[in-house]
Design a protein around this motif. Structure first.
Motif, PDB file in Angstrom:
ATOM      1  N   PRO A   1      30.742  51.376  39.890  1.00 16.95           N
ATOM      2  CA  PRO A   1      30.110  52.775  39.707  1.00 16.95           C
ATOM      3  C   PRO A   1      29.650  53.258  41.027  1.00 16.95           C
ATOM      4  N   MET A   2      29.735  54.446  41.343  1.00 16.26           N
ATOM      5  CA  MET A   2      29.413  55.044  42.515  1.00 16.26           C
ATOM      6  C   MET A   2      28.611  56.395  42.371  1.00 16.26           C
ATOM      7  N   ALA A   3      27.150  56.185  42.076  1.00 18.09           N
ATOM      8  CA  ALA A   3      26.269  57.521  41.761  1.00 18.09           C
ATOM      9  C   ALA A   3      26.176  58.403  42.992  1.00 18.09           C
TER      10      ALA A   3
ATOM     11  N   ASN B   1      27.183  52.563  33.941  1.00 14.97           N
ATOM     12  CA  ASN B   1      26.294  51.945  34.774  1.00 14.97           C
ATOM     13  C   ASN B   1      24.973  52.727  34.640  1.00 14.97           C
TER      14      ASN B   1
ATOM     15  N   PHE C   1      20.812  52.638  36.282  1.00 17.90           N
ATOM     16  CA  PHE C   1      19.752  52.100  37.010  1.00 17.90           C
ATOM     17  C   PHE C   1      18.491  51.803  36.496  1.00 17.90           C
TER      18      PHE C   1
ATOM     19  N   THR D   1      21.668  47.906  37.387  1.00 17.89           N
ATOM     20  CA  THR D   1      21.361  47.511  38.566  1.00 17.89           C
ATOM     21  C   THR D   1      19.975  47.842  38.866  1.00 17.89           C
TER      22      THR D   1
ATOM     23  N   GLN E   1      26.314  40.439  44.064  1.00 16.07           N
ATOM     24  CA  GLN E   1      26.479  41.642  44.917  1.00 16.07           C
ATOM     25  C   GLN E   1      26.138  40.816  46.157  1.00 16.07           C
TER      26      GLN E   1
ATOM     27  N   ALA F   1      28.045  44.591  50.784  1.00 13.84           N
ATOM     28  CA  ALA F   1      28.304  45.710  50.009  1.00 13.84           C
ATOM     29  C   ALA F   1      27.766  47.001  50.406  1.00 13.84           C
ATOM     30  N   GLY F   2      28.663  48.079  50.273  1.00 20.29           N
ATOM     31  CA  GLY F   2      28.220  49.369  50.525  1.00 20.29           C
ATOM     32  C   GLY F   2      27.066  49.657  49.442  1.00 20.29           C
TER      33      GLY F   2
ATOM     34  N   GLY G   1      32.257  44.120  50.011  1.00 24.23           N
ATOM     35  CA  GLY G   1      33.327  43.982  51.352  1.00 24.23           C
ATOM     36  C   GLY G   1      34.639  43.578  50.668  1.00 24.23           C
TER      37      GLY G   1
ATOM     38  N   GLN H   1      34.342  43.570  42.141  1.00 27.59           N
ATOM     39  CA  GLN H   1      34.052  44.785  41.849  1.00 27.59           C
ATOM     40  C   GLN H   1      33.971  45.631  43.386  1.00 27.59           C
TER      41      GLN H   1
ATOM     42  N   GLY I   1      33.621  49.004  45.974  1.00 24.64           N
ATOM     43  CA  GLY I   1      33.121  50.619  45.790  1.00 24.64           C
ATOM     44  C   GLY I   1      33.822  51.267  46.861  1.00 24.64           C
ATOM     45  N   THR I   2      33.539  50.748  48.014  1.00 24.60           N
ATOM     46  CA  THR I   2      33.944  51.545  49.381  1.00 24.60           C
ATOM     47  C   THR I   2      35.532  51.904  49.276  1.00 24.60           C
TER      48      THR I   2
HETATM   49  C1  LIG Z   1      28.908  55.359  47.558  1.00 22.85           C
HETATM   50  C2  LIG Z   1      28.248  54.094  46.725  1.00 22.85           C
HETATM   51  C3  LIG Z   1      27.631  54.397  45.590  1.00 22.85           C
HETATM   52  C4  LIG Z   1      27.277  53.317  44.767  1.00 22.85           C
HETATM   53  N1  LIG Z   1      26.480  53.532  43.664  1.00 22.85           N
HETATM   54  C5  LIG Z   1      26.195  52.508  42.775  1.00 22.85           C
HETATM   55  C6  LIG Z   1      25.623  52.712  41.480  1.00 22.85           C
HETATM   56  O1  LIG Z   1      25.541  53.823  41.083  1.00 22.85           O
HETATM   57  N2  LIG Z   1      25.445  51.660  40.836  1.00 22.85           N
HETATM   58  C7  LIG Z   1      25.616  50.484  40.910  1.00 22.85           C
HETATM   59  O2  LIG Z   1      25.448  49.396  40.356  1.00 22.85           O
HETATM   60  N3  LIG Z   1      26.141  50.040  42.279  1.00 22.85           N
HETATM   61  C8  LIG Z   1      26.377  51.093  43.119  1.00 22.85           C
HETATM   62  N4  LIG Z   1      26.922  50.860  44.477  1.00 22.85           N
HETATM   63  C9  LIG Z   1      27.521  49.330  44.830  1.00 22.85           C
HETATM   64  C10 LIG Z   1      28.424  48.819  44.145  1.00 22.85           C
HETATM   65  O3  LIG Z   1      28.165  48.594  42.816  1.00 22.85           O
HETATM   66  C11 LIG Z   1      29.112  47.605  44.889  1.00 22.85           C
HETATM   67  O4  LIG Z   1      28.139  46.363  44.847  1.00 22.85           O
HETATM   68  C12 LIG Z   1      29.489  47.927  46.165  1.00 22.85           C
HETATM   69  O5  LIG Z   1      30.280  49.081  46.404  1.00 22.85           O
HETATM   70  C13 LIG Z   1      30.144  46.563  46.736  1.00 22.85           C
HETATM   71  O6  LIG Z   1      30.660  46.568  47.968  1.00 22.85           O
HETATM   72  P1  LIG Z   1      31.795  47.760  48.812  1.00 22.85           P
HETATM   73  O7  LIG Z   1      31.593  48.864  48.912  1.00 22.85           O
HETATM   74  O8  LIG Z   1      32.068  46.863  50.060  1.00 22.85           O
HETATM   75  O9  LIG Z   1      33.059  47.372  47.718  1.00 22.85           O
HETATM   76  C14 LIG Z   1      27.524  51.992  45.407  1.00 22.85           C
HETATM   77  C15 LIG Z   1      28.352  51.476  46.183  1.00 22.85           C
HETATM   78  C16 LIG Z   1      28.762  52.768  47.151  1.00 22.85           C
HETATM   79  C17 LIG Z   1      29.474  52.632  48.253  1.00 22.85           C
END
Ligand SMILES: Cc1cc2nc3c(=O)[nH]c(=O)nc-3n(C[C@H](O)[C@H](O)[C@H](O)COP(=O)(O)O)c2cc1C
Length: 345
Positions: free
Chosen positions: A23-25, A74, A76, A134, A177, A181-182, A218, A237, A239-240
């Motif tokens: 999920p990426m809010a 997801n 917060f 989270t 996580q 992670a991003g 990552g 999981q 995100g990036t």
């Molecule tokens: C732009 C962005 C927004 C994110 N928003 C959320 C979110 O809303 N809720 C959440 O649980 N994790 C969020 N995450 C963290 C991701 O769940 C995850 O832990 C992370 O992307 C993993 O690392 P990666 O980006 O290297 O794949 C976000 C990550 C990014 C990059």
């Protein structure tokens, strides 16, 4: 009331591919992205954060309009304030020149709960197949109520102590996580430095727990996925890796920054944008406020919102959060299905 799997709860093992779209809010997550990932055999996610319960509801319904496959939502978890008016005032003074640069006023540094009660009510009613949390844990009674509605509940954790608390709260699976992670670290304590043990190290520390582990941080190639599965993860999981997907709502300025090989050359962890530790491309705003940014989520998130919006509108990547994990250089442009396939073990 619609439930996705009458009677049978979701299992990670039922996914054709053990890959979850994080999920990426804040824009990147869209109903189209979640639906495309779930349709292609992974698990798509709606990001419930930073929006009203009504907007979250509309997104869940939109995903259901595109797919009948399971997907997650997801939230917060709200937390008590960790800052004070004096600290916020001081940081606002330090941000004043940045706001002036874009001709905007800083936002109201309010503390809020991100519409928690209404969002829970919506989730109990709409009963998505998967719900993840989270920033902290919900009460065990909330976990149980969601499970009774058929939801599979995932808790985000960053160390063993959090993992044990999540198990005690009744979580079905843990999203583990790592510091790679991003975006924001999910650390329960909002004003403590997040643990630095790398993802594989944390997975190792949790290997004796009888609960499925989802590896996050990552994961940007099939090799990363295979390596995480080899050290005990049931799924990954990412995100990036999905930020440049056609279906993602990532801002143009963020997409361009991820793709440029010379302008931003590394990532770093900052609390300058939101008051909570988060990893993003290292830019000028992070450099300027590395030293003076206090803890204070969500107050500082609200304080910097107008500045970040103005910078995005002006196409100025140095003044907004460009969340990215350490392996952002692997993130590809293309359909969500093609990105998902590139992450499959
Ligand atoms: C732009 C962005 C927004 C994110 N928003 C959320 C979110 O809303 N809720 C959440 O649980 N994790 C969020 N995450 C963290 C991701 O769940 C995850 O832990 C992370 O992307 C993993 O690392 P990666 O980006 O290297 O794949 C976000 C990550 C990014 C990059």
């Amino acid at each position: 009331m619609a439930t996705q799997h009458k009677g049978t709860r979701f299992r990670l093992g039922s996914l054709a591919l053990p890959v979850i779209q994080a999920p990426m809010a804040g824009g990147p997550s869209t109903p189209g992205l979640a639906a495309a990932v779930s349709e292609a055999g992974g698990l798509g996610f709606v990001a419930g954060g930073y929006k009203t319960a009504a907007a979250m509801r509309a997104e869940i319904e939109a995903v259901r309009g595109h797919t009948d496959k399971p997907f997650g939502v997801n939230l917060f978890v709200p937390q008590p304030s960790v800052t004070s008016p004096e600290v916020l005032q001081e940081y606002a003074a330090s941000l004043a020149p940045d706001a002036e640069r874009f001709g905007v006023s800083l936002g109201d540094p309010k503390h809020d709960d991100d519409d928690w009660d209404q969002k829970l009510k919506a989730l109990l009613e709409l009963a998505p197949a998967v719900v993840s949390f989270t920033f902290d844990l919900p009460e065990p009674s909330v976990v149980e109520a969601l499970q009774q509605r058929g939801a599979y509940v995932i808790a985000t954790v960053t160390d063993r102590d959090e993992a044990l608390q999540a198990l005690a709260a009744g979580a079905d699976a843990l999203c583990v996580q790592g510091p790679e992670a991003g975006g924001h670290r999910g650390t329960f304590k909002a004003d403590a430095p997040p643990p630095l043990v790398p993802l594989h190290g944390i997975l190792g520390e949790l290997s004796d727990l009888e609960v499925p582990l989802i590896a996050a941080g990552g994961i940007a190639t099939a090799e990363h996925t295979r390596a995480a599965l080899a050290v005990g993860a049931a799924a990954v999981q990412a995100g990036t890796a999905f930020l440049r997907a056609n279906e993602a709502g990532t801002k143009a300025v963020h997409r361009a920054a991820l793709a440029s090989s010379d302008r931003f050359t590394t990532t770093a962890v900052t609390r300058a944008f939101s008051g909570r530790n988060a990893r993003g491309l290292y830019n000028e705003f992070m450099r300027r406020h590395d030293g003076d940014a206090p803890y204070g989520y969500p107050e500082i998130h609200h304080l910097t919102t107008p500045l970040r919006a103005a910078a995005a509108a002006a196409g100025e990547p140095d003044w907004l959060n460009l969340w990215a994990g350490i392996n952002y250089r692997n993130c590809m442009e293309g359909s969500a299905a093609s990105i998902l396939a590139s992450l499959a073990p």
